[in-house]
Design an enzyme around this catalytic site. Structure first.
Site: not given
Ligand code: SDX
Length: 425
Positions: A308, A365
């Site tokens: 991320h 996700d």
């Protein structure tokens, strides 16, 4: 938000001072809005990893500590404890709704839950197998031809009507797109069902097989949409702010956000995770082989659902979804081998020096697709579900940007490195 402290920049022997801006959570920035005028220089930060695009009161993310708060409230106090439309209201208006505000919002959502009948026929024009994210961005954009555009904030009640219409109609459209893709007749929204129960019913009810609404499944749908509701200046929200800065109508602005979110490096990752897990499950590669490939610089393959730009620690949303996934699969007595593979991948990656050094952890996700599967959603609907959740966040950022009198059209500078002056003979 001016600051009393300054940063000093020495260029060609001259010292320039620029104000330091400090946010309410102690984040610090150097305000360089006069840099070019004072020094003739611009900054260069290609993917804006070091650049703050704005000040915002909506969402706070601390990537080092794995913190996510909507309007100051920790995600842990909202997901699984509040309804999605309460959190949508919080993002849009700054506070959770009072009982009366909740009632008014619910009435408005119901009043705007029907899709214009002429728009329903648009679905007939898409080739079978069209990805629902392409359908959704097209349909949302075409709403501007059916509904009044809100061009200025002076029509503030229209902003709320438009926002409510989008949040409600997007849900109906998503279900219609799914029904179309499986050749079933659309199921219309009902006035006696809550936002999430209505969505699940429109998705899974059928004239020959009535859908039984399970309150626990409705609760987890609320949790999933809340988890995805906002995440400060991510790629699709930055797209919304950028497009909106040109005073494009809200429908076209949101349509662009849907397109940005569909990318596999962004919201499309939830679909890519399942495709990755299915590949491992089908015996293509073992989890260990996949990890090695993802570490290989010469291999473009990434461990989808991992890493991320901001979180350099475990994404708090991934923690919540992982727990909900295990709870719901147990409740539904579903044994999904992909969950075992995901947990094996996570364990291997989190103990691998490559992932440890680069601070790569599961993100929002990584587990969401496994939970969506257990709820009966097809893989190509996963990113649509992400968009349905993110809609109030996008609109809240658009609203914050258009109501800021100092906001201007987004137009970054560049450094030209092409051919110098060349006259044609
Ligand atoms: C979302 O911004 C948001 O808030 C987004 C989001 C939201 O709510 O809106 O949180 C939603 O988009 C989550 C992210 C979903 N995407 C994925 O899961 C795709 C896989 N992840 C990677 O593509 C990547 O981690 C990104 C795109 C998420 C972040 O990329 P960055 O910040 O540009 O980081 P990077 O590519 O510079 O990575 C740093 C290093 C690189 O190695 P080096 O060049 O330093 O040697 O880490 C490596 C990368 O190669 N790396 C990975 C990796 N992610 C980063 N290596 C293997 N597998 C990965 N998943």
């Amino acid at each position: 938000m001016g600051g009393t402290h300054f940063a000093e920049l020495k260029i060609d022997g001259k010292t320039f001072k620029f104000p330091i801006v400090v946010g309410t959570e102690g984040e610090k920035a150097i305000d360089i809005s006069t840099l070019r005028k004072e020094t003739g220089y611009v900054t260069l930060d290609p993917s804006f990893a070091n650049t703050g695009a704005c000040c915002s009161e909506i969402t706070y993310v601390n990537g080092e500590c794995g913190i996510l708060r909507y309007r100051g409230i920790p995600i842990e106090d909202l997901a699984g404890k509040k309804l999605f439309i309460e959190v949508a209201y919080l993002l849009l208006h700054g506070n959770l709704p009072t009982e009366d505000q909740y009632k008014q919002f619910s009435i408005l959502l119901n009043d705007h839950s029907l899709l214009h009948e002429d728009m329903r026929h648009f679905f007939d024009g898409f080739p079978r197998g069209s990805h629902p994210m392409h359908i959704m961005s097209t349909m949302i954009n075409s709403m501007a031809t059916f509904y009044p555009n809100v061009d200025t904030l002076s029509l503030s009640e229209d902003i709320d009507t438009t926002a409510t219409r989008l949040i409600s109609t997007f849900r109906t459209m998503a279900a219609f797109a799914y029904k179309k893709s499986i050749g079933e007749p659309p199921v219309y929204p009902r006035s006696d069902l809550s936002y999430c129960a209505n969505f699940l019913n429109m998705m899974f009810d059928s004239p020959v097989k009535p859908y039984k609404i399970d309150p626990e499944i409705v609760d987890v749908m609320n949790l999933l949409l809340i988890i995805h509701a906002d995440h400060e200046q991510n790629c699709s929200t930055t797209t919304v702010r950028t497009i909106g800065s040109a005073q494009v109508n809200l429908y076209a602005t949101i349509s662009a956000g849907v397109s940005a979110l569909s990318g596999p490096l962004h919201g499309g990752a939830n679909q890519a995770v399942i495709e990755m897990l299915k590949k491992i499950h089908s015996g293509g590669h073992s989890a260990a082989q996949f990890i090695e490939m993802a570490k290989n610089k010469n291999n473009p393959l990434k461990l989808m659902g991992f890493g991320h730009r901001v979180y350099k620690s475990y994404d708090p949303r991934a923690k919540i979804i992982k727990e909900a996934t295990r709870r719901i699969l147990k409740r539904l007595e579903v044994k999904d081998p992909l969950l075992d593979i995901a947990m094996e991948l996570e364990a291997k990656a989190l103990s691998d020096s490559y992932f440890i050094e680069k601070k790569l952890y599961p993100n929002v996700d990584f587990y969401s697709g496994i939970l969506y599967r257990a709820l009966g959603f097809p893989t190509n609907m996963f990113t649509v579900l992400f968009a349905l959740g993110r809609l109030p966040g996008w609109i809240a950022h658009w609203k914050e940007m258009v109501s800021d009198d100092s906001s201007k059209i987004v137009r970054p500078r560049q450094i030209y490195t092409g051919r110098t002056l060349t006259h044609l003979e």
